[in-house]
Design an enzyme around this catalytic site. Structure first.
Site, PDB file in Angstrom:
ATOM      1  CE  LYS A   9      -3.888  -2.209   2.399  1.00 50.32           C
ATOM      2  NZ  LYS A   9      -4.942  -2.008   3.409  1.00 50.32           N
ATOM      3  CE1 TYR A  49      -9.395  -3.252   0.400  1.00 51.02           C
ATOM      4  CE2 TYR A  49      -8.602  -1.343  -0.821  1.00 51.02           C
ATOM      5  CZ  TYR A  49      -8.358  -2.443  -0.009  1.00 51.02           C
ATOM      6  OH  TYR A  49      -7.069  -2.724   0.401  1.00 51.02           O
ATOM      7  CG  PHE A  57     -13.166   1.511   7.530  1.00 48.82           C
ATOM      8  CD1 PHE A  57     -12.715   0.945   6.348  1.00 48.82           C
ATOM      9  CD2 PHE A  57     -13.809   0.696   8.450  1.00 48.82           C
ATOM     10  CE1 PHE A  57     -12.902  -0.397   6.083  1.00 48.82           C
ATOM     11  CE2 PHE A  57     -14.001  -0.659   8.187  1.00 48.82           C
ATOM     12  CZ  PHE A  57     -13.549  -1.207   6.997  1.00 48.82           C
ATOM     13  NE  ARG A  85      -6.846 -13.448   5.713  1.00 42.83           N
ATOM     14  CZ  ARG A  85      -7.282 -12.196   5.566  1.00 42.83           C
ATOM     15  NH1 ARG A  85      -7.047 -11.534   4.444  1.00 42.83           N
ATOM     16  NH2 ARG A  85      -7.958 -11.603   6.523  1.00 42.83           N
ATOM     17  CB  THR A  91      -6.981  -5.805   9.936  1.00 43.19           C
ATOM     18  OG1 THR A  91      -7.437  -6.977   9.262  1.00 43.19           O
ATOM     19  CG2 THR A  91      -7.313  -4.592   9.089  1.00 43.19           C
ATOM     20  NE  ARG A 102      -2.208  -5.877   7.355  1.00 42.11           N
ATOM     21  CZ  ARG A 102      -3.261  -6.592   6.980  1.00 42.11           C
ATOM     22  NH1 ARG A 102      -3.697  -7.597   7.729  1.00 42.11           N
ATOM     23  NH2 ARG A 102      -3.891  -6.297   5.861  1.00 42.11           N
ATOM     24  CG  ASN A 112      -3.589  -2.368   6.833  1.00 41.11           C
ATOM     25  OD1 ASN A 112      -3.497  -1.897   5.714  1.00 41.11           O
ATOM     26  ND2 ASN A 112      -4.539  -3.227   7.173  1.00 41.11           N
ATOM     27  CG  HIS A 115      -5.556  -6.334   0.172  1.00 40.26           C
ATOM     28  ND1 HIS A 115      -6.711  -6.368   0.916  1.00 40.26           N
ATOM     29  CD2 HIS A 115      -5.754  -7.146  -0.899  1.00 40.26           C
ATOM     30  CE1 HIS A 115      -7.573  -7.184   0.312  1.00 40.26           C
ATOM     31  NE2 HIS A 115      -7.016  -7.662  -0.785  1.00 40.26           N
ATOM     32  CD  GLU A 126      -8.915  -9.421  -3.225  1.00 41.31           C
ATOM     33  OE1 GLU A 126      -7.739  -9.737  -2.920  1.00 41.31           O
ATOM     34  OE2 GLU A 126      -9.770  -9.094  -2.376  1.00 41.31           O
TER      35      GLU A 126
HETATM   36  P1  CMP Z   1      -7.291  -4.608   3.849  1.00 46.35           P
HETATM   37  O1  CMP Z   1      -6.784  -5.958   4.174  1.00 46.35           O
HETATM   38  O2  CMP Z   1      -6.744  -3.938   2.652  1.00 46.35           O
HETATM   39  O3  CMP Z   1      -8.889  -4.684   3.706  1.00 46.35           O
HETATM   40  C1  CMP Z   1      -9.745  -3.624   4.035  1.00 46.35           C
HETATM   41  C2  CMP Z   1      -9.006  -2.463   4.641  1.00 46.35           C
HETATM   42  O4  CMP Z   1      -9.833  -1.571   5.351  1.00 46.35           O
HETATM   43  C3  CMP Z   1      -8.068  -2.980   5.710  1.00 46.35           C
HETATM   44  O5  CMP Z   1      -7.002  -3.660   5.109  1.00 46.35           O
HETATM   45  C4  CMP Z   1      -7.726  -1.711   6.460  1.00 46.35           C
HETATM   46  O6  CMP Z   1      -6.659  -0.991   5.871  1.00 46.35           O
HETATM   47  C5  CMP Z   1      -9.010  -0.926   6.310  1.00 46.35           C
HETATM   48  N1  CMP Z   1      -9.729  -0.894   7.562  1.00 46.35           N
HETATM   49  C6  CMP Z   1     -10.343  -1.923   8.181  1.00 46.35           C
HETATM   50  N2  CMP Z   1     -10.902  -1.506   9.329  1.00 46.35           N
HETATM   51  C7  CMP Z   1     -10.632  -0.191   9.440  1.00 46.35           C
HETATM   52  C8  CMP Z   1     -10.930   0.793  10.395  1.00 46.35           C
HETATM   53  N3  CMP Z   1     -11.639   0.507  11.500  1.00 46.35           N
HETATM   54  N4  CMP Z   1     -10.482   2.040  10.178  1.00 46.35           N
HETATM   55  C9  CMP Z   1      -9.773   2.348   9.053  1.00 46.35           C
HETATM   56  N5  CMP Z   1      -9.469   1.445   8.094  1.00 46.35           N
HETATM   57  C10 CMP Z   1      -9.887   0.184   8.303  1.00 46.35           C
END
Ligand code: CMP
Length: 138
Positions: A9, A49, A57, A85, A91, A102, A112, A115, A126
């Site tokens: 990212k 997404y 969010f 994963r 996450t 992470r 983070n 993905h 994807e």
């Molecule tokens: P990702 O694995 O890319 O999938 C969805 C993304 O949403 C996740 O990683 C985070 O970066 C983001 N995300 C999930 N929960 C939150 C949250 N509570 N606040 C902000 N971003 C979030």
């Protein structure tokens, strides 16, 4: 053998740590069999997404994902989805296990660093979102 989609990212490309992250991926036995560095458009990010479109969010996450370049890549290996994963970690980096990508590099739940697809169906969708079969060289 299984395949999964990985995205490095903007928070990570900004800090010039794509190689460090990919070292962790390769050390886990996963092979990078397709790779491209791109700017996501807002439309692409929203489509990618889409399952999160009703979340609070969502718009912040989209802005984050288009704030700089990303590296999209296909990983291949045994149990690639679960393996990736596991090495990504939770996450939310605050609760991610020691030694995960992470825990090591992410700044926050929104920034983070990586993905990864969460199921075989998601991986298929994807991967084909970004790559056609001639660009995937296993
Ligand atoms: P990702 O694995 O890319 O999938 C969805 C993304 O949403 C996740 O990683 C985070 O970066 C983001 N995300 C999930 N929960 C939150 C949250 N509570 N606040 C902000 N971003 C979030």
């Amino acid at each position: 053998m299984e395949r999964t989609l990985s995205i490095i990212k903007p928070d990570a490309t900004a800090r010039n740590i794509t190689g460090l992250i990919n070292s962790m991926i390769e050390a886990a036995g996963l092979r990078i069999i397709a790779q491209r560095r791109i700017f996501l458009t807002q439309q692409q990010a929203e489509e990618f997404y889409a399952e999160h479109k009703d979340k609070s969010f969502f718009s912040g996450m989209i802005q984050q994902m288009i704030s700089g370049p990303v590296v999209v890549q296909v990983l291949e290996g045994e149990d690639a989805i679960a393996t990736y994963r596991k090495i990504m970690g939770s996450t939310n980096p605050a609760v991610a296990e020691e030694g995960t990508i992470r825990k090591t590099y992410a700044l926050s739940i929104g920034q983070n660093s990586v993905h990864g697809s969460d199921s075989p169906e998601a991986a298929r969708r994807e991967i084909s979102f970004f790559f056609n079969h001639t660009e995937i060289v296993g």
